[in-house]
Design a protein around this motif. Structure first.
Motif, PDB file in Angstrom:
ATOM      1  N   ILE A 135       0.836  -1.209   0.000  1.00 42.38           N
ATOM      2  CA  ILE A 135       0.000   0.000   0.000  1.00 42.38           C
ATOM      3  C   ILE A 135       0.864   1.250   0.000  1.00 42.38           C
ATOM      4  O   ILE A 135       1.901   1.312   0.665  1.00 42.38           O
ATOM      5  CB  ILE A 135      -0.963   0.020   1.208  1.00 42.38           C
ATOM      6  N   VAL A 136       0.438   2.231  -0.783  1.00 41.21           N
ATOM      7  CA  VAL A 136       1.009   3.569  -0.787  1.00 41.21           C
ATOM      8  C   VAL A 136      -0.158   4.541  -0.662  1.00 41.21           C
ATOM      9  O   VAL A 136      -1.092   4.491  -1.464  1.00 41.21           O
ATOM     10  CB  VAL A 136       1.805   3.862  -2.078  1.00 41.21           C
ATOM     11  N   THR A 137      -0.132   5.397   0.337  1.00 41.36           N
ATOM     12  CA  THR A 137      -1.237   6.323   0.567  1.00 41.36           C
ATOM     13  C   THR A 137      -0.952   7.635  -0.147  1.00 41.36           C
ATOM     14  O   THR A 137       0.004   8.335   0.188  1.00 41.36           O
ATOM     15  CB  THR A 137      -1.451   6.588   2.065  1.00 41.36           C
ATOM     16  N   THR A 138      -1.788   7.950  -1.127  1.00 34.20           N
ATOM     17  CA  THR A 138      -1.679   9.240  -1.799  1.00 34.20           C
ATOM     18  C   THR A 138      -2.606  10.240  -1.115  1.00 34.20           C
ATOM     19  O   THR A 138      -3.324   9.911  -0.184  1.00 34.20           O
ATOM     20  CB  THR A 138      -2.045   9.101  -3.285  1.00 34.20           C
ATOM     21  N   GLY A 139      -2.590  11.468  -1.575  1.00 33.42           N
ATOM     22  CA  GLY A 139      -3.428  12.499  -0.964  1.00 33.42           C
ATOM     23  C   GLY A 139      -2.590  13.494  -0.190  1.00 33.42           C
ATOM     24  O   GLY A 139      -1.359  13.498  -0.263  1.00 33.42           O
ATOM     25  N   ARG A 140      -3.255  14.328   0.577  1.00 37.83           N
ATOM     26  CA  ARG A 140      -2.589  15.411   1.307  1.00 37.83           C
ATOM     27  C   ARG A 140      -2.619  15.104   2.800  1.00 37.83           C
ATOM     28  O   ARG A 140      -3.681  15.027   3.402  1.00 37.83           O
ATOM     29  CB  ARG A 140      -3.304  16.740   1.015  1.00 37.83           C
ATOM     30  N   HIS A 141      -1.430  14.946   3.378  1.00 34.26           N
ATOM     31  CA  HIS A 141      -1.338  14.500   4.763  1.00 34.26           C
ATOM     32  C   HIS A 141      -0.293  15.306   5.522  1.00 34.26           C
ATOM     33  O   HIS A 141       0.637  15.860   4.945  1.00 34.26           O
ATOM     34  CB  HIS A 141      -1.003  13.007   4.817  1.00 34.26           C
ATOM     35  N   ASP A 142      -0.447  15.322   6.841  1.00 32.96           N
ATOM     36  CA  ASP A 142       0.506  16.014   7.707  1.00 32.96           C
ATOM     37  C   ASP A 142       1.693  15.107   7.993  1.00 32.96           C
ATOM     38  O   ASP A 142       1.494  13.966   8.433  1.00 32.96           O
ATOM     39  CB  ASP A 142      -0.158  16.377   9.044  1.00 32.96           C
ATOM     40  N   PRO A 143       2.928  15.584   7.791  1.00 31.42           N
ATOM     41  CA  PRO A 143       4.079  14.790   8.202  1.00 31.42           C
ATOM     42  C   PRO A 143       4.198  14.691   9.721  1.00 31.42           C
ATOM     43  O   PRO A 143       4.879  13.817  10.239  1.00 31.42           O
ATOM     44  CB  PRO A 143       5.267  15.536   7.592  1.00 31.42           C
ATOM     45  N   CYS A 144       3.509  15.581  10.433  1.00 30.67           N
ATOM     46  CA  CYS A 144       3.436  15.508  11.896  1.00 30.67           C
ATOM     47  C   CYS A 144       2.090  16.099  12.328  1.00 30.67           C
ATOM     48  O   CYS A 144       1.902  17.317  12.276  1.00 30.67           O
ATOM     49  CB  CYS A 144       4.578  16.271  12.546  1.00 30.67           C
ATOM     50  N   VAL A 145       1.163  15.243  12.729  1.00 32.17           N
ATOM     51  CA  VAL A 145      -0.168  15.724  13.107  1.00 32.17           C
ATOM     52  C   VAL A 145      -0.130  16.560  14.379  1.00 32.17           C
ATOM     53  O   VAL A 145      -1.021  17.372  14.624  1.00 32.17           O
ATOM     54  CB  VAL A 145      -1.161  14.559  13.290  1.00 32.17           C
ATOM     55  N   GLY A 146       0.930  16.375  15.179  1.00 32.98           N
ATOM     56  CA  GLY A 146       1.009  17.108  16.440  1.00 32.98           C
ATOM     57  C   GLY A 146       1.118  18.608  16.275  1.00 32.98           C
ATOM     58  O   GLY A 146       0.743  19.362  17.178  1.00 32.98           O
ATOM     59  N   ILE A 147       1.622  19.065  15.128  1.00 30.27           N
ATOM     60  CA  ILE A 147       1.793  20.503  14.927  1.00 30.27           C
ATOM     61  C   ILE A 147       0.438  21.211  14.960  1.00 30.27           C
ATOM     62  O   ILE A 147       0.282  22.249  15.609  1.00 30.27           O
ATOM     63  CB  ILE A 147       2.524  20.783  13.602  1.00 30.27           C
ATOM     64  N   ARG A 148      -0.544  20.649  14.262  1.00 26.10           N
ATOM     65  CA  ARG A 148      -1.865  21.276  14.217  1.00 26.10           C
ATOM     66  C   ARG A 148      -2.726  20.925  15.421  1.00 26.10           C
ATOM     67  O   ARG A 148      -3.850  21.416  15.554  1.00 26.10           O
ATOM     68  CB  ARG A 148      -2.610  20.872  12.946  1.00 26.10           C
ATOM     69  N   ALA A 149      -2.204  20.072  16.299  1.00 29.35           N
ATOM     70  CA  ALA A 149      -3.011  19.588  17.411  1.00 29.35           C
ATOM     71  C   ALA A 149      -3.075  20.552  18.579  1.00 29.35           C
ATOM     72  O   ALA A 149      -3.920  20.387  19.462  1.00 29.35           O
ATOM     73  CB  ALA A 149      -2.474  18.239  17.887  1.00 29.35           C
ATOM     74  N   ILE A 150      -2.204  21.559  18.595  1.00 31.58           N
ATOM     75  CA  ILE A 150      -2.175  22.461  19.754  1.00 31.58           C
ATOM     76  C   ILE A 150      -3.539  23.107  19.997  1.00 31.58           C
ATOM     77  O   ILE A 150      -4.062  23.056  21.118  1.00 31.58           O
ATOM     78  CB  ILE A 150      -1.063  23.524  19.604  1.00 31.58           C
TER      79      ILE A 150
END
Length: 363
Positions: A314-329
């Motif tokens: 599997i390879v996931t295409t699309g737009r993703h965060d390389p680190c979800v923690g940044i937007r989690a604040i």
């Protein structure tokens, strides 16, 4: 009730990542708070994607509609309904994985629990749902500030191996895309993220948050502990794998003489308890830390199985965060605000007639 948060202040969210809209209903909110869509939008934009190269490039307008519960710009005490239309979903990016289970995602568990899953961006398990928590908390934060003087601050404490808050300056947090409280660390984080982005991999993060001016007495023994509900609120956020209150796991190595927060007439000498004793707030700052796992949606090939149980790559295409923690604040801040307000309203309902007790120890 799995989509409803709170006991007195009840927030029910709905919607999917690639559905036509997401929304929430806030029930139990007090009347009389002046609030407008622009104030809610300002909080949403702190969480929004596409504002820096270090987050997903999905660009949602985040224009919120207040459908009910206000009149002439003030809350009425009736249910408040908020709605945001999804305007930048690209469902075709997920067509290749419609019959595959992404490792580290909720695909496999949703499939077995419901017998059906929305594979477009994770559907209901997407972090897109958290936008409505931020929207609801915009009201709670304003109420807590006006009524109690509560201030809530969150920040990025660690990005992968990089510690971010050794030199803490709250004024710096909202001046950079990392919510980093140390201006000197921002260039280091940028270079770190450049290397990470180039590699195609992802990384986790540690987010810390603090609430000041929280009154003494919020929470309850046993099953309504303030720290217990805070931990549950944080664990409800996507990708969270650990929560600490106060010293947290660090208390394992402390001696009792160090960990106990000694008290003098001028106040508490420390705050290893994180502002909670016996499940009830002490009046000290509420302090917590939240660990976020690395993003599992990667362009690097990985092993999984398909809906027939056959092994596939599997390879996931699309737009993703390389680190979800940044937007989690902003999300961590929001769940902190909603928990405090729910407990404040619960305390007011049960113990509103209890007279102030002495001594009053400064927090």
């Amino acid at each position: 009730m799995s989509n409803t948060f709170g006991r007195v202040l009840c927030v029910t969210t709905f919607g999917e990542s690639h559905g036509p809209a997401i929304g929430c209903v806030i029930d139990g909110f007090p009347p009389g708070l002046e609030i407008g869509a622009d104030e809610i939008h300002a909080h949403l934009m702190r969480r929004a994607t596409g504002q820096s190269r270090w987050t997903s490039q999905r660009r949602e307008a985040e224009d919120v509609q207040i459908l009910s519960g206000t009149f002439e710009g003030r809350t009425t005490g009736t249910p408040i309904a908020l709605l945001i239309h999804n305007t930048d979903a690209r469902s075709k990016d997920y067509s290749r994985i419609a019959a595959q289970f992404r490792p580290g995602h909720a695909d496999y568990t949703y499939h077995h629990k419901y017998g059906i899953r929305d594979y477009r961006g994770g559907g209901r398990s997407s972090a897109r749902e958290t936008a409505m928590r931020v929207a609801a908390a915009a009201l709670a934060r304003k109420y807590l500030k006006q009524q109690l003087g509560v201030e809530i601050t969150g920040w990025l404490a660690q990005l992968g191996e990089e510690v971010c808050d050794e030199h803490f300056d709250a004024a710096v947090i909202d001046t950079n895309p990392f919510f980093c409280p140390d201006a000197g660390r921002v260039p280091v984080l940028e270079e770190y993220m450049k290397r990470l982005w180039k590699s195609g991999d992802s990384v986790g993060a540690l987010v810390k948050a603090r609430a000041t001016a929280v009154p003494v007495g919020l929470g309850a023994p046993v099953y309504a502990k303030l720290d217990g509900d805070l931990a549950a609120a944080m664990m409800s956020i996507n990708a969270v794998k650990g929560v600490e209150i106060g010293a947290g796991f660090g208390s394992v190595a402390q001696k009792g003489t160090e960990h106990r927060d000694e008290i003098s007439p001028t106040g508490f000498e420390s705050n290893h308890a994180g502002g909670v004793l016996g499940g009830i707030s002490t009046g000290q700052p509420l302090e917590l830390a939240v660990a976020f796992k690395p993003t599992s949606s990667l362009r690097l090939p990985g092993r999984t199985v398909d809906a027939a149980g056959e092994p596939v790559e599997i390879v996931t295409t699309g737009r993703h965060d390389p680190c979800v923690g940044i937007r989690a604040i902003p999300i961590v801040e929001s769940m902190l605000a909603l928990t405090i307000m729910d407990h404040y309203l619960l305390h007011r309902a049960q113990c509103g007639d209890v007279p102030p007790q002495q001594p009053r120890i400064p927090g």
